[in-house]
Design a protein around this motif. Structure first.
Motif, PDB file in Angstrom:
ATOM      1  N   THR A   1       0.887  -1.340  -0.061  1.00 26.88           N
ATOM      2  CA  THR A   1      -0.057   0.119  -0.089  1.00 26.88           C
ATOM      3  C   THR A   1       1.000   1.285  -0.067  1.00 26.88           C
ATOM      4  O   THR A   1       2.150   1.108  -0.310  1.00 26.88           O
ATOM      5  CB  THR A   1      -0.737  -0.003   1.237  1.00 26.88           C
ATOM      6  N   LEU A   2       0.403   2.317   0.327  1.00 27.59           N
ATOM      7  CA  LEU A   2       0.913   3.687   0.122  1.00 27.59           C
ATOM      8  C   LEU A   2       1.204   4.274   1.581  1.00 27.59           C
ATOM      9  O   LEU A   2       0.318   4.230   2.089  1.00 27.59           O
ATOM     10  CB  LEU A   2       0.180   4.711  -0.890  1.00 27.59           C
ATOM     11  N   VAL A   3       2.236   5.163   1.490  1.00 32.10           N
ATOM     12  CA  VAL A   3       2.314   5.962   2.718  1.00 32.10           C
ATOM     13  C   VAL A   3       1.503   7.506   2.708  1.00 32.10           C
ATOM     14  O   VAL A   3       1.072   8.048   3.561  1.00 32.10           O
ATOM     15  CB  VAL A   3       3.842   6.452   2.790  1.00 32.10           C
ATOM     16  N   ASP A   4       1.476   7.746   1.089  1.00 31.93           N
ATOM     17  CA  ASP A   4       0.706   8.889   0.850  1.00 31.93           C
ATOM     18  C   ASP A   4       0.137   8.793  -0.557  1.00 31.93           C
ATOM     19  O   ASP A   4       0.684   8.181  -1.086  1.00 31.93           O
ATOM     20  CB  ASP A   4       1.265  10.113   1.268  1.00 31.93           C
TER      21      ASP A   4
ATOM     22  N   SER B   1       2.670  13.005   3.502  1.00 28.58           N
ATOM     23  CA  SER B   1       2.304  14.298   3.070  1.00 28.58           C
ATOM     24  C   SER B   1       1.924  15.159   4.204  1.00 28.58           C
ATOM     25  O   SER B   1       1.163  15.819   4.278  1.00 28.58           O
ATOM     26  CB  SER B   1       1.108  14.153   2.186  1.00 28.58           C
ATOM     27  N   LEU B   2       2.773  14.858   5.288  1.00 29.98           N
ATOM     28  CA  LEU B   2       2.798  15.797   6.483  1.00 29.98           C
ATOM     29  C   LEU B   2       3.883  16.818   6.110  1.00 29.98           C
ATOM     30  O   LEU B   2       4.996  16.935   6.446  1.00 29.98           O
ATOM     31  CB  LEU B   2       3.133  14.978   7.599  1.00 29.98           C
ATOM     32  N   PHE B   3       3.533  18.018   5.869  1.00 32.92           N
ATOM     33  CA  PHE B   3       4.047  19.164   5.200  1.00 32.92           C
ATOM     34  C   PHE B   3       4.092  20.143   6.535  1.00 32.92           C
ATOM     35  O   PHE B   3       3.037  20.434   7.097  1.00 32.92           O
ATOM     36  CB  PHE B   3       3.186  19.922   4.231  1.00 32.92           C
TER      37      PHE B   3
ATOM     38  N   ILE C   1      -5.383   7.482   8.510  1.00 33.57           N
ATOM     39  CA  ILE C   1      -5.091   8.658   7.440  1.00 33.57           C
ATOM     40  C   ILE C   1      -5.644   9.750   7.603  1.00 33.57           C
ATOM     41  O   ILE C   1      -6.886   9.921   8.324  1.00 33.57           O
ATOM     42  CB  ILE C   1      -5.652   7.930   6.120  1.00 33.57           C
ATOM     43  N   ILE C   2      -5.090  10.896   6.727  1.00 34.21           N
ATOM     44  CA  ILE C   2      -5.809  12.264   6.800  1.00 34.21           C
ATOM     45  C   ILE C   2      -5.723  12.724   5.546  1.00 34.21           C
ATOM     46  O   ILE C   2      -4.723  12.362   5.028  1.00 34.21           O
ATOM     47  CB  ILE C   2      -5.197  13.165   8.135  1.00 34.21           C
TER      48      ILE C   2
ATOM     49  N   SER D   1      -2.476  10.856   3.483  1.00 39.84           N
ATOM     50  CA  SER D   1      -1.529  10.775   4.202  1.00 39.84           C
ATOM     51  C   SER D   1      -1.473   9.789   5.071  1.00 39.84           C
ATOM     52  O   SER D   1      -2.568   9.986   6.189  1.00 39.84           O
ATOM     53  CB  SER D   1      -0.685  11.869   4.664  1.00 39.84           C
ATOM     54  N   LEU D   2      -0.772   8.894   5.569  1.00 36.69           N
ATOM     55  CA  LEU D   2      -0.634   8.112   6.846  1.00 36.69           C
ATOM     56  C   LEU D   2      -0.390   9.210   7.762  1.00 36.69           C
ATOM     57  O   LEU D   2       0.538  10.185   7.700  1.00 36.69           O
ATOM     58  CB  LEU D   2       0.511   6.879   7.087  1.00 36.69           C
ATOM     59  N   THR D   3      -1.051   8.875   9.181  1.00 32.71           N
ATOM     60  CA  THR D   3      -0.665   9.889  10.072  1.00 32.71           C
ATOM     61  C   THR D   3       0.496   9.472  10.722  1.00 32.71           C
ATOM     62  O   THR D   3       1.223   8.156  10.687  1.00 32.71           O
ATOM     63  CB  THR D   3      -1.621   9.747  11.134  1.00 32.71           C
ATOM     64  N   ALA D   4       1.385  10.388  11.830  1.00 32.10           N
ATOM     65  CA  ALA D   4       2.391   9.767  12.739  1.00 32.10           C
ATOM     66  C   ALA D   4       2.033   8.688  13.407  1.00 32.10           C
ATOM     67  O   ALA D   4       2.919   7.663  13.505  1.00 32.10           O
ATOM     68  CB  ALA D   4       2.816  11.114  13.442  1.00 32.10           C
TER      69      ALA D   4
END
Ligand SMILES: O=C(O)[C@H](O)[C@@H](O)[C@H](O)[C@H](O)COP(=O)(O)O
Length: 230
Positions: free
Chosen positions: A65-68, A141-143, A159-160, A173-176
């Motif tokens: 799957t994907l991280v973001d 995608s935690l910018f 996910i957010i 994006s996956l969350t922390a």
């Protein structure tokens, strides 16, 4: 503190990192009958995923799957799903099960519940998360400066949705929390500029300033950093 692996070139790092990921995935499959891998988008993962695709793994027992993800059509050149399908899910590796991060049913962002649902079917925690890092210290995608960053760093959700302040496309994006729940994190960075950001992140400071700190300034989850000088 993360474990560091230093390489002269990105090509060397990619081949060795792919081999290391394959070994850990094979161990996970032997222990639990299935392994889960979440990968980032961008340029860095491409050679790693191409090399990983050729590794002798029991692909039928792997979930990818994907991280973001960017909220674009999966055939878009900007789609991380497309990146994974073009590089990793080729040949025998096409036998792996891919779980997209965005539901294709919706034309627009369908809201967190729907994408959380897409991930609810995944065995949790993830076995391996492959992170990259932007020159601004973002990961997944935690910018920095994103309105949703605080939520991404503190929410118990997996996910957010994120609207990057400058990078293109609405993101998922996956969350922390989801990243740090994984069994093992790899961070892949290349070049002097990113090494300098990495060193500054490692020296300490607010996670909000350099979100990659969420993975570096913690000791709960094992982290390996693969650094290529060029
Ligand atoms: O969807 C994305 O863009 C990635 O997940 C992103 O977080 C990436 O890891 C960094 O921007 C580094 O990108 P490069 O590997 O291209 O430097």
């Amino acid at each position: 503190m993360p474990t560091e692996h230093l390489f002269q070139t990105g090509g060397e790092a990619a081949a060795d990192l792919a081999r290391r990921i394959a070994i850990l995935l094979t161990e996970a499959i032997a222990q639990r009958g299935v392994a889960t891998l979440a990968v980032s988008g961008g340029r860095s993962p491409r050679p790693v995923l191409e090399a990983l695709s050729k590794e002798p793994i029991d692909w039928t027992k792997l979930i990818v799957t994907l991280v973001d993800e960017r909220w674009v059509d999966p055939v878009s050149a900007d789609s991380n799903e497309r990146l994974v399908r073009e590089t990793l899910l080729q040949g025998p590796a096409a036998e792996a099960r891919f779980v997209p991060m965005k539901t294709h049913a919706a034309d627009a962002y369908a809201g967190q519940a729907e994408v959380e649902q897409a991930f609810a079917a995944l065995p949790w925690p993830l076995d391996i998360v492959l992170l990259g890092m932007g020159d601004d210290g973002h990961t997944a995608s935690l910018f920095p400066q994103a309105a949703e960053l605080a939520d991404g760093l503190s929410s118990p959700a997996r996910i957010i949705s994120v609207t990057p302040p400058a990078a293109p496309h609405q993101r998922l994006s996956l969350t922390a929390s989801a990243i740090l729940a994984s069994r093992h994190i790899f961070l892949q960075i290349g070049g002097a500029a990113k090494k300098a950001v990495y060193d500054r992140a490692l020296a300490g400071g607010p996670v909000e300033e350099l979100p990659i700190r969420l993975a570096l300034l913690q000791d709960e989850t094992s982290v390996e950093v693969w650094i290529a000088e060029s």
